[in-house]
Design a protein around this motif. Structure first.
Motif, PDB file in Angstrom:
ATOM      1  N   ALA A  50       0.744  -1.196  -0.043  1.00 45.38           N
ATOM      2  CA  ALA A  50      -0.177  -0.067  -0.076  1.00 45.38           C
ATOM      3  C   ALA A  50       0.763   1.080  -0.080  1.00 45.38           C
ATOM      4  N   SER A  51       2.163   1.096   0.001  1.00 46.31           N
ATOM      5  CA  SER A  51       2.750   2.344   0.196  1.00 46.31           C
ATOM      6  C   SER A  51       3.071   3.183  -1.052  1.00 46.31           C
ATOM      7  N   GLY A  52       2.812   2.370  -1.900  1.00 51.39           N
ATOM      8  CA  GLY A  52       3.003   3.127  -3.330  1.00 51.39           C
ATOM      9  C   GLY A  52       4.408   3.166  -3.880  1.00 51.39           C
ATOM     10  N   THR A  53       5.440   2.573  -3.147  1.00 48.33           N
ATOM     11  CA  THR A  53       6.710   2.724  -3.681  1.00 48.33           C
ATOM     12  C   THR A  53       7.151   1.327  -4.463  1.00 48.33           C
ATOM     13  N   CYS A  54       6.256   0.439  -4.256  1.00 44.38           N
ATOM     14  CA  CYS A  54       6.581  -0.851  -4.575  1.00 44.38           C
ATOM     15  C   CYS A  54       6.535  -0.643  -6.410  1.00 44.38           C
ATOM     16  N   THR A  55       7.523  -1.425  -6.956  1.00 43.30           N
ATOM     17  CA  THR A  55       7.396  -1.426  -8.506  1.00 43.30           C
ATOM     18  C   THR A  55       6.382  -2.799  -8.572  1.00 43.30           C
ATOM     19  N   PRO A  56       5.828  -2.821  -9.893  1.00 45.50           N
ATOM     20  CA  PRO A  56       4.883  -3.852 -10.138  1.00 45.50           C
ATOM     21  C   PRO A  56       5.434  -5.292  -9.931  1.00 45.50           C
ATOM     22  N   GLY A  57       6.718  -5.196 -10.233  1.00 42.96           N
ATOM     23  CA  GLY A  57       7.217  -6.860  -9.840  1.00 42.96           C
ATOM     24  C   GLY A  57       7.360  -7.125  -8.437  1.00 42.96           C
ATOM     25  N   GLN A  58       7.598  -6.040  -7.591  1.00 43.81           N
ATOM     26  CA  GLN A  58       7.774  -6.162  -6.129  1.00 43.81           C
ATOM     27  C   GLN A  58       6.100  -6.666  -5.500  1.00 43.81           C
ATOM     28  N   LYS A  59       5.366  -5.889  -6.328  1.00 44.00           N
ATOM     29  CA  LYS A  59       3.951  -5.826  -5.815  1.00 44.00           C
ATOM     30  C   LYS A  59       3.597  -7.409  -6.067  1.00 44.00           C
ATOM     31  N   ALA A  60       3.761  -8.003  -7.434  1.00 45.80           N
ATOM     32  CA  ALA A  60       3.592  -9.132  -8.035  1.00 45.80           C
ATOM     33  C   ALA A  60       4.045 -10.236  -6.977  1.00 45.80           C
ATOM     34  N   ASP A  61       5.443  -9.863  -6.672  1.00 47.25           N
ATOM     35  CA  ASP A  61       5.937 -10.850  -5.693  1.00 47.25           C
ATOM     36  C   ASP A  61       5.365 -11.128  -4.209  1.00 47.25           C
ATOM     37  N   GLU A  62       4.740  -9.929  -3.955  1.00 51.15           N
ATOM     38  CA  GLU A  62       4.189  -9.963  -2.478  1.00 51.15           C
ATOM     39  C   GLU A  62       2.668 -10.813  -2.516  1.00 51.15           C
ATOM     40  N   TYR A  63       2.158 -10.447  -3.706  1.00 55.93           N
ATOM     41  CA  TYR A  63       0.691 -10.974  -3.796  1.00 55.93           C
ATOM     42  C   TYR A  63       1.035 -12.444  -3.999  1.00 55.93           C
ATOM     43  N   ARG A  64       2.173 -13.047  -4.571  1.00 58.54           N
ATOM     44  CA  ARG A  64       2.276 -14.388  -4.783  1.00 58.54           C
ATOM     45  C   ARG A  64       2.719 -14.727  -3.540  1.00 58.54           C
ATOM     46  N   ALA A  65       3.520 -14.020  -2.903  1.00 57.65           N
ATOM     47  CA  ALA A  65       3.791 -14.650  -1.521  1.00 57.65           C
ATOM     48  C   ALA A  65       2.507 -14.826  -0.466  1.00 57.65           C
ATOM     49  N   LYS A  66       1.823 -13.916  -0.725  1.00 64.46           N
ATOM     50  CA  LYS A  66       0.535 -13.878  -0.218  1.00 64.46           C
ATOM     51  C   LYS A  66      -0.259 -15.359  -0.349  1.00 64.46           C
ATOM     52  N   ILE A  67      -0.232 -15.428  -1.753  1.00 61.12           N
ATOM     53  CA  ILE A  67      -1.137 -16.706  -2.060  1.00 61.12           C
ATOM     54  C   ILE A  67      -0.373 -17.739  -1.472  1.00 61.12           C
ATOM     55  N   LEU A  68       0.714 -17.956  -1.616  1.00 59.43           N
ATOM     56  CA  LEU A  68       1.436 -19.110  -0.799  1.00 59.43           C
ATOM     57  C   LEU A  68       1.100 -19.183   0.571  1.00 59.43           C
ATOM     58  N   ARG A  69       1.061 -17.892   1.068  1.00 64.73           N
ATOM     59  CA  ARG A  69       0.818 -18.140   2.780  1.00 64.73           C
ATOM     60  C   ARG A  69      -0.629 -18.469   2.987  1.00 64.73           C
ATOM     61  N   ILE A  70      -1.360 -18.116   2.060  1.00 65.27           N
ATOM     62  CA  ILE A  70      -3.012 -18.445   2.377  1.00 65.27           C
ATOM     63  C   ILE A  70      -2.753 -19.869   2.123  1.00 65.27           C
ATOM     64  N   GLN A  71      -2.276 -20.553   1.223  1.00 62.90           N
ATOM     65  CA  GLN A  71      -2.098 -21.977   1.041  1.00 62.90           C
ATOM     66  C   GLN A  71      -1.532 -22.722   2.255  1.00 62.90           C
ATOM     67  N   TYR A  72      -0.634 -22.063   2.611  1.00 59.07           N
ATOM     68  CA  TYR A  72       0.184 -22.686   4.015  1.00 59.07           C
ATOM     69  C   TYR A  72      -0.944 -22.598   4.905  1.00 59.07           C
ATOM     70  N   ALA A  73      -1.351 -21.294   5.410  1.00 55.72           N
ATOM     71  CA  ALA A  73      -2.185 -21.520   6.453  1.00 55.72           C
ATOM     72  C   ALA A  73      -3.685 -22.281   6.130  1.00 55.72           C
TER      73      ALA A  73
END
Ligand SMILES: Nc1ncnc2c1ncn2[C@@H]1O[C@H](COP(=O)(O)OP(=O)(O)OP(=O)(O)O)[C@@H](O)[C@H]1O
Ligand SMILES: [Mg+2]
Length: 695
Positions: A29-52
């Motif tokens: 949400a900070s707005g400083t992320c590049t699209p690549g970083q955002k995509a990274d974060e979202y994918r990490a979230k997807i993995l975390r959801i899966q893990y949880a």
């Protein structure tokens, strides 16, 4: 924040997750992320959801919702051609599709070919647009054109890659590019002449010798990572430039522009890929084989892989590539993970076999939409058990540790030799009562409803060796219910510290396997009076058991019967006693029962006992338990062998052994004594009068 509500189901670990979520949320949400970083974060979230979800920290519904949300966010970045917010790599799709024809099996032919892909109207439009932008914006020093018609490639960020190629001294890329461009007649014309550009292009490592010429011609631009350029012009090229960073999501993206028809199809495919239902995804089914085959591990993302090998990272795959490859492999691998169990079903794991962690195999936490009829309930052990990873897991088992479910399914469920009511001598009242409250209701649940509904707890108590365990086995055979036989001592000792979880798991599995009988032998050791010196773990087990017993009692539709057996009824906690409503006294066998035991056992042997002799034995065995009677008969049966002292036991013929006679019983009485004292008997009688339900 919606995340917090969803991940806080498990209080301790949930807190940790929460802070993780918050951190990454603020990062995004900070707005400083590049699209690549955002995509990274979202994918990490997807993995975390899966893990949880895999760890049962969040429910399936919650996981599905979160997953959908983040998959869409992730897709939005990956698909978007907006230079500031997206990582579009539409060109790779097109080229991959075109390449599919060469890589795919003979059976499947893509409509897209190397020849016609560049002729597509949408591609042409994009090329034209790119050409305009490029010619107006691209600085000559930054630009390179790979072929005579001007496949323009990149900008500064590409140069390191090119310079890396130069060391190998192979001109395959240029040739390939020429071919490729030759097949696409309307390619961009770059301000710089193709010749001059060609001369500027350093030789490229030859990585695709095995590929057919046309395939190589296409694959080269792909693995150089520049293929986006001719299709999207400078704007996309710039975004494409960022894609060349190893690990960037755009590498190997086979996804598309939302505004393109093919793009929509791929977008649909992406949704289907994430397990989300999407009408559009059906349109992509014909493309799937191409995608699948082109991304099989051998050839998958050849451009990226080759590129990564070139860059000195053998076997490197971006996260997205791995995701896709995993997805392609999943059905097969899951089948392999389901060995046949000993009891006819499929040996299943609710995830026990699943490796956990961020690098584990990607398994979407949403139920499979493959029309599996068995989806809702897979409770019966002979159908598909509750631990099949292919099936949606019964909600009631979600909070149970998979290994415990396995233990219960495999170790506790009883499959002993069949026992009939006739095998149990005497105890007529107990047998009649059990038939009435256990067997019949199990057989005719439609009749035994309301007030006639069976009690949920029975206690069989009496002196040792009177047939309590035997009755339990008989219930197992005769009731037609799923039978769980567990000794209380195994709950308290075998799984030290995990006893209460085992109790919970036991009831959860039983609920899935209704009608079910849970037989707990030596229940006194599980439900003994609570005292000060009591160990914490046994207190927890007891509490859990009482809670579960209550659960079984209160839920009227549950058809779970708990049968406890004990020879120390006085030690049972009063709260437990109350819950075991029917307390049936299993006394020492009466004369008729003792006679029945002797007769039945002797009928199987070679004996010559007269009716009178049997009566004498019965009379003499007053105070013997059923187990004592059995022991008496065993001892007597050895008499004929002992009488053969003069003969060699190794050479004797069976016919030479004389029948069992009364004399053998007489000598057996000399060694077998009643195991229950009259004092003990008095205690049982008293307890029965106080708490028993007998007449
Ligand atoms: N009523 C009976 N009819 C036939 N056999 C019996 C009977 N009671 C006991 N037996 C014999 O004694 C053996 C032991 O019985 P069982 O294990 O059922 O006793 P129990 O009541 O469970 O004893 P404990 O309280 O010590 O666990 C049985 O395998 C069976 O051979
Ligand atoms: Mg017993």
């Amino acid at each position: 924040m919606y995340v917090s509500a969803s991940v806080m189901e498990a209080p301790t670990r949930g807190t940790v997750h929460l802070s993780d979520w918050q951190k990454s949320y603020f990062a995004i949400a900070s707005g400083t992320c590049t699209p690549g970083q955002k995509a990274d974060e979202y994918r990490a979230k997807i993995l975390r959801i899966q893990y949880a979800w895999a760890n049962s920290e969040i429910s399936q519904v919650c996981a599905a919702n979160l997953f959908k949300k983040y998959a869409e966010k992730y897709s939005a970045i990956i698909d978007s051609d907006n230079i500031e917010t997206g990582l579009n790599n539409y060109a790779e799709n097109i080229l991959t599709l075109a390449k599919c024809q060469q890589n795919d099996s003979d059976k499947w032919q893509s409509a897209l070919t190397t020849e016609n892909v560049f002729g597509l109207k949408c591609v042409q439009e994009r090329m034209q647009a790119g050409k305009k932008v490029q010619s107006s914006q691209l600085a000559p020093a930054d630009a390179l054109v790979l072929a005579d018609k001007g496949i323009s490639v990149s900008a500064a960020p590409c140069l390191p890659r090119l310079s890396a190629f130069s060391s190998t001294g192979d001109s395959e890329c240029c040739a390939g590019s020429s071919k490729c461009v030759g097949q696409g007649p309307h390619l961009l014309e770059h301000p710089l002449s193709s010749k001059s550009l060609q001369s500027n292009v350093p030789p490229v490592t030859k990585t695709s010798d095995a590929l057919p010429a046309s395939s190589a011609s296409l694959s080269e631009p792909i693995h150089t990572g520049f293929q986006a350029a001719p299709l999207f012009g400078n704007k996309e090229m710039t975004s494409g430039a960022s894609l060349k960073i190893p690990g960037n999501y755009s590498d190997g993206q086979n996804l598309s522009l939302p505004n393109q028809s093919a793009g929509q199809a791929w977008s649909g495919k992406r949704k289907a890929f994430y397990g989300l239902t999407d009408k559009g995804s059906t349109a992509t089914s014909s493309l799937a084989p191409c995608q699948a085959s082109s991304t099989m591990e051998a050839n998958a993302f050849s451009g990226n892989r080759n590129g990564s090998e070139e860059s000195g990272v053998p076997g490197f795959r971006t996260a997205k590539e791995q995701l896709w490859v995993d997805q392609q492999k999943k059905p097969q691998s899951l089948q392999q993970r389901a060995p046949v169990s000993s009891y006819g079903g499929v040996k299943k794991s609710l995830g026990a076999g699943r490796s956990r962690g961020p690098f584990s195999k990607f398994v979407p936490p949403v139920p499979k939409q493959d029309g599996n009829e068995n989806g809702g309930m897979q409770c019966k052990p002979h159908a598909r058990g509750p631990t099949d990873p292919l099936l949606p897991v019964d909600e009631r088992l979600k909070s149970i540790e998979p290994k415990m479910v396995e233990l219960i399914m495999h170790e506790i469920m009883d499959h002993g030799p069949p026992v009939n009511w006739d095998d149990i001598a005497g105890v007529e009242f107990a047998k009649a009562t059990i038939k009435e409250i256990v067997v019949w209701p199990m057989l005719r649940p439609d009749i035994f409803t309301g007030l006639r509904g069976p009690p949920k707890g029975i206690l069989l108590f009496g002196p040792p060796g009177t047939g309590k365990t035997l009755i339990g086995k008989c219930i197992a055979c005769q009731s037609g219910a799923t039978f769980f036989s567990i000794s209380a001592s195994s709950l308290t000792s075998k799984w030290v510290g995990e006893g209460e979880k085992m109790v919970r798991a036991l009831f959860a599995v039983a609920r899935c396997q209704q009608p079910a009988v849970i037989f707990i032998d030596e229940i006194d050791s599980l439900l003994s009076q609570r005292g000060d010196g009591e160990h914490e773990s046994s207190r927890r087990i007891k509490t859990e058991f009482l809670v579960q017993l209550d659960g079984a009692t209160t839920s009227s539709e549950d058809r779970i019967l708990v049968v406890g057996a004990t020879n120390r009824p006085q030690e049972i906690d009063e709260a437990a006693r109350r819950r075991l409503v029917k307390r049936l006294y299993i006394p020492l066998p009466e004369a008729s029962a003792r006679k029945q035991i002797v007769t039945r056992l002797m009928s199987k042997e070679h004996s010559c006992l007269s009716e009178e002799e049997i009566e004498l034995i019965v009379k003499q065995s007053d105070g013997f338990s059923g187990a004592d009677m059995t022991q008496l008969c065993r001892e007597a049966s050895l008499g004929p062998i002992r009488s053969l002292q003069s003969m060699d036991i190794t050479t004797i013929m069976p016919e030479q052994v004389r029948p069992i006679a009364f004399v053998d019983f007489e000598s057996a009485f000399g060694t077998v004594r009643p195991s229950v004292s009259s004092k003990d008997l008095e205690l049982y009688e008293t307890w029965n009068r106080t708490f028993g339900c007998g007449r």
